[in-house]
Design an enzyme around this catalytic site. Structure first.
Site, short mmCIF file in Angstrom:
data_model
loop_
_atom_site.label_atom_id
_atom_site.label_comp_id
_atom_site.label_asym_id
_atom_site.label_seq_id
_atom_site.Cartn_x
_atom_site.Cartn_y
_atom_site.Cartn_z
N HIS A 72 -4.89 -4.55 4.90
CA HIS A 72 -4.08 -5.70 4.48
C HIS A 72 -2.62 -5.45 4.87
O HIS A 72 -2.02 -4.49 4.42
CB HIS A 72 -4.18 -5.90 2.96
CG HIS A 72 -5.48 -6.51 2.53
ND1 HIS A 72 -5.58 -7.39 1.49
CD2 HIS A 72 -6.72 -6.39 3.05
CE1 HIS A 72 -6.84 -7.78 1.38
NE2 HIS A 72 -7.56 -7.17 2.29
N TYR A 201 -1.16 -12.46 -6.08
CA TYR A 201 -0.68 -12.13 -7.42
C TYR A 201 -0.03 -13.39 -7.98
O TYR A 201 0.95 -13.89 -7.40
CB TYR A 201 0.37 -11.02 -7.37
CG TYR A 201 -0.18 -9.64 -7.06
CD1 TYR A 201 -0.34 -9.21 -5.75
CD2 TYR A 201 -0.53 -8.76 -8.09
CE1 TYR A 201 -0.82 -7.94 -5.46
CE2 TYR A 201 -1.01 -7.48 -7.81
CZ TYR A 201 -1.17 -7.08 -6.50
OH TYR A 201 -1.64 -5.82 -6.22
N PRO A 293 -2.23 -1.61 -14.18
CA PRO A 293 -2.84 -1.78 -12.86
C PRO A 293 -2.08 -2.70 -11.90
O PRO A 293 -2.43 -2.74 -10.71
CB PRO A 293 -4.22 -2.37 -13.17
CG PRO A 293 -4.08 -2.99 -14.50
CD PRO A 293 -3.06 -2.19 -15.25
N LYS A 297 -1.30 1.34 -8.50
CA LYS A 297 -0.73 2.66 -8.16
C LYS A 297 -1.53 3.84 -8.73
O LYS A 297 -1.28 4.98 -8.36
CB LYS A 297 0.71 2.75 -8.67
CG LYS A 297 1.66 1.85 -7.91
CD LYS A 297 1.79 2.31 -6.47
CE LYS A 297 2.40 1.27 -5.58
NZ LYS A 297 1.89 1.29 -4.22
N TYR A 385 5.13 -1.12 -2.56
CA TYR A 385 3.71 -1.51 -2.59
C TYR A 385 2.88 -0.64 -1.65
O TYR A 385 1.79 -0.18 -2.01
CB TYR A 385 3.57 -3.00 -2.23
CG TYR A 385 2.21 -3.54 -2.61
CD1 TYR A 385 1.96 -4.01 -3.90
CD2 TYR A 385 1.16 -3.54 -1.69
CE1 TYR A 385 0.70 -4.47 -4.26
CE2 TYR A 385 -0.09 -4.00 -2.04
CZ TYR A 385 -0.32 -4.47 -3.32
OH TYR A 385 -1.57 -4.92 -3.69
#
Ligand code: APR
Ligand code: PHB
Length: 393
Positions: A72, A201, A293, A297, A385
């Protein structure tokens, strides 16, 4: 029995440590209180940072991940009904994450250890740790009704948040930092083709939601819920309705529905224990720290610890000095706190807090708007990220 490194816990931390030590010619025994099937089927998050992917590939356990993992290079933030793409690759000089279930990593590591003749003892009971500050610490446990003892040069506590390792450190030695959140995640796996190629998200007035995936046939979805939510109150219809509402976009995108094959509740907690070592025992992964979550990580943090620990133990056991091992906790706490901050920050920005005032709601939305409009802000997000920020690994 004697081993160089006695490892408690066959999650990603314990298994990867055993594997890396083996590659360095160091022997270990892994003790796990659950069955092999249980640990191989335990559903957890599934986003691997570049550093995690590189380590799995470089250490020879990346073949299935390369085949089935989904690379991704971006993700969407959805708020006020609009999707905004964060181009992770472009913002981080070509870095990406790989979506591949944590239990698949566990399966790959167990297979690699067993193929190499490694010892993993499943379904052991009554594990206890002794003489942690002596030259030869010991682990006692019961296997098939028989009491056993392993004399070790070092012990690695990789037994998760509820394990015995951290609890074996005398009170007063460790300082604990903790934050619990007034919500949890209700997670489902659905037999439905993911309706988008990248994660979404979503910030929504009814609560956070996340669209993710496990394979071209399986969608993974989450809904923010109460910490004491009763799963029985969530029929499949109610779950889909809530997901459609929270993931609604102004561009007509829609989830694909399918049979729900797994439902669970994930609690949300931030936790760090300092220092991550005591005598000849070293804590790694969830035994030492937990993140909520959001941002996925948890396993990446565990892998980053284990990389440092494997090097330190190898040097010490090859008589090359204990400097690396002595500095283990200090070294790890840098990446640990970076990941703690990012997970806490993303959680705080994306979730609905019941006691939020209208002012705080505006703060969240203003921050999200800034994040998707400012290249500097988006770069900060993207670096964290993918795990490319200073101190991340
Ligand atoms: N004796 C032996 N094994 C134990 C004991 C015990 N007393 N207590 C716990 N265990 C085992 C658990 O059954 C589990 O398999 O230790 C293992 C710990 O594994 P994880 O919880 O997966 O922790 P870790 O390997 O550090 O991986 C961190 O897991 O929880 C997620 O979000 C987290 O992704 C992160 C990753
Ligand atoms: C998941 O796919 O399970 C997942 C993805 C991203 C997260 C958390 C979990 O931030």
């Amino acid at each position: 029995m004697h081993t160089q490194v006695g490892i408690i816990g066959a999650g990603p931390s314990g298994l990867l440590l055993s594997h890396l030590l083996h590659l360095n010619g160091i022997e270990s025994i892994v003790l796990e209180n659950r069955s092999r099937q249980y640990v191989e089927e335990r559903i957890r998050a599934g986003v691997l940072e570049q550093g995690t992917v590189d380590l799995l590939n470089d250490s020879g356990v990346g073949a299935r991940m390369q085949k089935h993992g989904m690379v991704h290079r971006g993700l969407d933030l959805l708020f006020e009904g609009k999707r905004h793409r964060i181009d992770l690759g472009e913002l981080t000089g070509g870095k990406a994450v790989v979506v591949y279930g944590q239990h698949e990593v566990v399966k790959d590591l167990i297979q690699a250890r067993l193929d190499a003749g490694g010892q993993i003892l499943f379904e052991v009971g009554d594990v206890s740790l002794h003489d942690l500050t002596a030259a030869q610490p010991r682990i006692r446990f019961v296997k098939d009704g028989v009491a056993e003892e392993i004399v070790c040069d070092y012990i690695a506590g990789c037994d998760g948040f509820h394990g015995v390792s951290r609890a074996a450190i005398p009170s007063g030695v460790i300082r604990e930092f903790e934050r619990t959140y007034p919500f949890a995640w209700l997670g489902i796996l659905a037999q439905a083709a993911p309706a988008a190629d990248e994660l979404i998200y979503a910030h929504h007035e009814r609560g956070f939601s996340l669209f993710s995936m496990r394979s071209p046939q399986i969608t993974r979805l989450y809904l923010q819920c109460a910490p004491d939510e009763d799963l029985a109150a969530w029929s499949d219809d109610r779950i889909w309705n809530e997901l459609h509402t929270r993931l609604e976009t102004d561009d007509g995108w829609k989830l694909n529905e399918g049979p729900i094959i797994q439902k669970s509740i994930t609690p949300m907690r931030s936790f760090v224990a300092e220092p991550m070592q005591y005598g000849r025992m070293f804590l790694a992964g969830d035994a030492a720290h937990i993140v909520p979550p959001t941002g996925a990580k948890g396993m990446n943090s565990a892998v980053a610890d284990v990389k440092v620990l494997a090097r330190g133990l190898t040097a010490a056991l090859r008589d090359q000095g204990t400097d690396l091992l002595d500095a283990y906790s200090t070294t790890c706490l840098k990446h640990v706190w970076r990941k703690q901050h990012f997970s806490w920050w993303m959680t705080s920005m994306m979730h609905r807090f019941a006691d939020n005032t209208a002012f705080q709601d505006h703060m969240q939305l203003s921050e999200l708007n800034y994040l998707v409009r400012s290249r500097a802000a988006a770069t900060m997000f993207a670096e964290n990220y993918v795990g490319a920020s200073v101190d991340s690994q």
